[in-house]
Design a protein around this motif. Structure first.
Motif, PDB file in Angstrom:
ATOM      1  N   SER A   1      -7.948   5.647  -4.558  1.00 58.69           N
ATOM      2  CA  SER A   1      -7.221   4.106  -4.348  1.00 58.69           C
ATOM      3  C   SER A   1      -8.175   3.698  -2.878  1.00 58.69           C
ATOM      4  O   SER A   1      -8.505   2.430  -3.227  1.00 58.69           O
ATOM      5  CB  SER A   1      -5.959   4.454  -3.602  1.00 58.69           C
ATOM      6  OG  SER A   1      -5.271   5.114  -4.519  1.00 58.69           O
ATOM      7  N   LEU A   2      -8.533   4.433  -2.124  1.00 56.75           N
ATOM      8  CA  LEU A   2      -9.504   3.560  -1.031  1.00 56.75           C
ATOM      9  C   LEU A   2     -10.675   3.098  -1.705  1.00 56.75           C
ATOM     10  O   LEU A   2     -11.299   2.252  -1.150  1.00 56.75           O
ATOM     11  CB  LEU A   2      -9.606   4.424   0.229  1.00 56.75           C
ATOM     12  CG  LEU A   2      -8.204   4.826   0.944  1.00 56.75           C
ATOM     13  CD1 LEU A   2      -8.634   5.709   2.111  1.00 56.75           C
ATOM     14  CD2 LEU A   2      -7.500   3.515   1.359  1.00 56.75           C
TER      15      LEU A   2
ATOM     16  N   VAL B   1      -0.044  13.856   2.321  1.00 58.14           N
ATOM     17  CA  VAL B   1      -1.289  13.689   3.187  1.00 58.14           C
ATOM     18  C   VAL B   1      -1.030  14.142   4.669  1.00 58.14           C
ATOM     19  O   VAL B   1      -1.872  14.609   5.322  1.00 58.14           O
ATOM     20  CB  VAL B   1      -1.945  12.453   3.042  1.00 58.14           C
ATOM     21  CG1 VAL B   1      -3.043  12.077   4.083  1.00 58.14           C
ATOM     22  CG2 VAL B   1      -2.313  12.015   1.407  1.00 58.14           C
TER      23      VAL B   1
ATOM     24  N   ILE C   1      -5.607   9.719  -2.741  1.00 54.37           N
ATOM     25  CA  ILE C   1      -5.905   8.748  -1.843  1.00 54.37           C
ATOM     26  C   ILE C   1      -7.543   8.402  -1.903  1.00 54.37           C
ATOM     27  O   ILE C   1      -7.987   7.250  -1.488  1.00 54.37           O
ATOM     28  CB  ILE C   1      -5.899   9.473  -0.138  1.00 54.37           C
ATOM     29  CG1 ILE C   1      -4.451   9.954  -0.179  1.00 54.37           C
ATOM     30  CG2 ILE C   1      -6.176   8.564   0.930  1.00 54.37           C
ATOM     31  CD1 ILE C   1      -3.586   8.573   0.054  1.00 54.37           C
ATOM     32  N   ARG C   2      -8.331   9.133  -2.056  1.00 52.79           N
ATOM     33  CA  ARG C   2      -9.806   8.796  -2.084  1.00 52.79           C
ATOM     34  C   ARG C   2     -10.043   7.930  -3.115  1.00 52.79           C
ATOM     35  O   ARG C   2     -10.576   6.911  -3.023  1.00 52.79           O
ATOM     36  CB  ARG C   2     -10.553  10.195  -2.382  1.00 52.79           C
ATOM     37  CG  ARG C   2     -10.752  11.239  -1.273  1.00 52.79           C
ATOM     38  CD  ARG C   2     -11.768  12.090  -1.725  1.00 52.79           C
ATOM     39  NE  ARG C   2     -11.337  13.101  -2.737  1.00 52.79           N
ATOM     40  CZ  ARG C   2     -10.809  14.014  -2.853  1.00 52.79           C
ATOM     41  NH1 ARG C   2     -10.164  14.656  -1.653  1.00 52.79           N
ATOM     42  NH2 ARG C   2     -10.650  14.580  -3.912  1.00 52.79           N
TER      43      ARG C   2
ATOM     44  N   THR D   1       4.196  12.139  -7.622  1.00 53.46           N
ATOM     45  CA  THR D   1       2.753  12.150  -8.361  1.00 53.46           C
ATOM     46  C   THR D   1       2.644  12.503  -9.826  1.00 53.46           C
ATOM     47  O   THR D   1       1.962  12.306 -10.460  1.00 53.46           O
ATOM     48  CB  THR D   1       1.673  12.798  -7.796  1.00 53.46           C
ATOM     49  OG1 THR D   1       2.072  14.105  -7.673  1.00 53.46           O
ATOM     50  CG2 THR D   1       1.819  12.446  -6.228  1.00 53.46           C
TER      51      THR D   1
ATOM     52  N   THR E   1       3.608  10.588  -1.589  1.00 49.92           N
ATOM     53  CA  THR E   1       2.202  11.258  -1.554  1.00 49.92           C
ATOM     54  C   THR E   1       1.663  10.921  -0.099  1.00 49.92           C
ATOM     55  O   THR E   1       0.889  11.916   0.308  1.00 49.92           O
ATOM     56  CB  THR E   1       1.377  10.114  -2.426  1.00 49.92           C
ATOM     57  OG1 THR E   1       1.832  10.005  -3.837  1.00 49.92           O
ATOM     58  CG2 THR E   1      -0.019  10.428  -2.469  1.00 49.92           C
ATOM     59  N   LEU E   2       1.929   9.972   0.465  1.00 53.72           N
ATOM     60  CA  LEU E   2       1.636   9.870   1.945  1.00 53.72           C
ATOM     61  C   LEU E   2       2.055  10.778   3.050  1.00 53.72           C
ATOM     62  O   LEU E   2       1.351  11.294   3.945  1.00 53.72           O
ATOM     63  CB  LEU E   2       2.097   8.283   2.572  1.00 53.72           C
ATOM     64  CG  LEU E   2       1.364   7.252   1.773  1.00 53.72           C
ATOM     65  CD1 LEU E   2       2.007   5.762   2.507  1.00 53.72           C
ATOM     66  CD2 LEU E   2      -0.062   7.176   2.057  1.00 53.72           C
TER      67      LEU E   2
ATOM     68  N   LEU F   1       0.982   4.002  -3.283  1.00 52.15           N
ATOM     69  CA  LEU F   1       0.405   5.349  -3.016  1.00 52.15           C
ATOM     70  C   LEU F   1       1.752   6.329  -3.428  1.00 52.15           C
ATOM     71  O   LEU F   1       1.620   7.371  -3.658  1.00 52.15           O
ATOM     72  CB  LEU F   1      -0.389   5.593  -2.044  1.00 52.15           C
ATOM     73  CG  LEU F   1      -1.564   4.767  -1.898  1.00 52.15           C
ATOM     74  CD1 LEU F   1      -1.991   5.034  -0.284  1.00 52.15           C
ATOM     75  CD2 LEU F   1      -2.547   5.197  -2.599  1.00 52.15           C
TER      76      LEU F   1
ATOM     77  N   GLN G   1       0.871  -1.338   0.007  1.00 49.52           N
ATOM     78  CA  GLN G   1       0.087   0.011  -0.100  1.00 49.52           C
ATOM     79  C   GLN G   1       0.799   1.097  -0.038  1.00 49.52           C
ATOM     80  O   GLN G   1       0.651   2.201  -0.677  1.00 49.52           O
ATOM     81  CB  GLN G   1      -0.897  -0.045   1.216  1.00 49.52           C
ATOM     82  CG  GLN G   1      -2.100   1.139   1.342  1.00 49.52           C
ATOM     83  CD  GLN G   1      -3.177   0.889   0.160  1.00 49.52           C
ATOM     84  OE1 GLN G   1      -4.122   0.406   0.435  1.00 49.52           O
ATOM     85  NE2 GLN G   1      -2.954   1.598  -0.924  1.00 49.52           N
TER      86      GLN G   1
END
Length: 444
Positions: free
Chosen positions: A129-130, A89, A126-127, A110, A85-86, A81, A77
């Motif tokens: 992917s989840l 966030v 994020i949105r 990105t 990127t993490l 991502l 994960q």
């Protein structure tokens, strides 16, 4: 330590996550035997997971405990991502704003087109992917539970693991034969393929597709990147599916033993996999040499930019084709879909492609020198590692330790990209202050 280029921070972030993952996998609790795992198997697994590849030297479902599988899943994960990127966030949640250096780092990860786009891209990544992972996990969990009699908890676990692995194009599976046992099950294969395609197209393309549903975006022209990605990705998907199906049609060890509709399903599945996913519903070692070569080409090209796929990317491949076409026609500039292609982009595409070829050839020569495996198997292995695909003819665990380090280097380079890695290692930019007299050598 002073970071002179955001690419350096990206490389350092991936390296740090890999180091942490290796230490966690070396803990006795991470293995089913309760014994500590050696440095090389743990490091190889961590690199493969962070680089969302899927190559393994130990069998994932039998060697790793639930804790170990959880570590692998977490590394997938994070790697999918992107470390930066993490980090972006977390910065948004804590500070409600991005610093300039962090924005530059996130942009490098990105591939956002401008600093003002980073905030929107990171949130969308994020949105999206989840959301995709949750939907695919639900579909797979229902099938594992209702179709194969798995308990509720086990079905959910299988669904989540394979959904995350598929969307991130990782190829890790909780079955020793990957997905061979589900080769003819469309309720398993189609969700897996859908997740792979959505992850492999690239975040900018999928986000633009979603924006088209909004009224304010209707009537606007498609971006050049999206048009090139969709056309090339779709074309290569068709080519891969047709090639695998036709070549393997009469092979009794692969498609030849299946019924007509099952052959078509498996052919489609293996047409999608070279997009750098790594799952297999056929025994890769039994594929025809022609199929292996076709897969080599498709794996090297990979998927869309700024996504979970590896390879040199479909946009790079397509842009080089347009450059060659313009040169054949004798045109002074390159035009793509009513747009002129800047010279800088042409040089970037050429650099990425040639660095990729050089990296794969160097890895192939190294493995040939230290092993007795055939060229077909070795080339397939090195391209799979560089393209972060994860498919193998079964030689990964049989390689010497030095050979496994070669694959780790290929996976790391393939995930970060040759240009990103090269720029991270550069001490500083060196702009040219003057131009020398022009002279044209003979070409060809």
């Amino acid at each position: 330590m002073k970071w002179r280029h955001p690419g350096q921070l990206v490389v350092a972030g991936f390296a740090a996550v890999t180091a942490v993952g290796t230490m966690l996998l070396m803990l006795p609790v991470a293995s089913t035997t309760g014994e500590s795992t050696g440095v090389v198997p743990a490091l190889f697994t961590a690199v493969s997971a962070v680089c969302v590849t899927g190559l393994i030297v130990v069998d994932t479902p039998t060697y790793w405990s639930g804790f170990g599988e959880g570590v692998v899943l977490g590394l997938i994960q994070i790697g999918g991502l992107g470390v930066m990127t993490l980090a972006s966030v977390l910065a948004l949640l804590v500070a409600r704003r991005l610093g300039m250096r962090l924005q530059l780092s996130a942009q490098a990860e990105t591939k956002a087109l401008g600093l003002g786009d980073v905030r929107q891209v990171v949130g969308g990544v994020i949105r999206l992917s989840l959301a995709v992972e949750v939907v695919i996990a639900i579909l797979l969990a229902l099938r594992f539970g209702l179709g194969y009699g798995e308990s509720f908890g086990r079905a959910v676990y299988l669904g989540v693991f394979h959904a995350v692995s598929a969307y991130n194009n990782a190829g890790f599976a909780l079955y020793s034969d990957s997905l061979i046992g589900f080769a003819t099950d469309p309720f398993i294969c189609f969700p897996i393929m859908a997740a792979i395609v959505l992850g492999g197209l690239g975040f900018p393309v999928v986000l633009e597709l979603l924006r088209r549903r909004r009224r304010e975006w209707r009537g606007r022209p498609w971006s050049l990147h999206t048009r090139i990605t969709l056309a090339t990705y779709g074309g290569l998907l068709v080519v891969g599916t047709v090639a695998v199906t036709v070549v393997e049609w009469r092979n009794p060890a692969t498609l030849g033993a299946l019924e007509l509709h099952h052959r078509l399903l498996v052919g489609l599945f293996h047409g999608v996999m070279p997009r750098t996913a790594g799952f297999n519903s056929l025994d890769v070692a039994q594929l025809e040499p022609t199929t292996l070569l076709v897969n080599d080409v498709l794996m090297f090209i990979g998927g869309g930019s700024a996504g979970t796929a590896g390879g040199i990317k479909v946009t790079t491949f397509a842009l080089l084709a347009f450059v060659m076409l313009a040169e054949i026609r004798g045109e002074p500039t390159v035009h793509v879909l009513n747009r002129r292609l800047p010279g800088q982009v042409q040089r970037q595409a050429l650099t990425v492609a040639l660095l990729g070829v050089g990296t794969v050839m160097a890895g192939t020569l190294a493995l040939l020198a230290m092993t007795s495996f055939k060229l077909d198997d070795v080339l397939f292995e090195t391209v799979s590692a560089f393209g972060t695909v994860g498919m193998s003819t079964g030689i990964t665990a049989k390689l010497p330790v030095a050979g496994q380090f070669v694959l780790m280097a290929l996976m790391f380079i393939g995930r970060l990209g040759p240009v990103t890695l090269a720029s991270a290692l550069a001490i500083r930019d060196r702009p040219r202050r003057y131009e020398l007299p022009e002279e044209r050598p003979v070409v060809g």
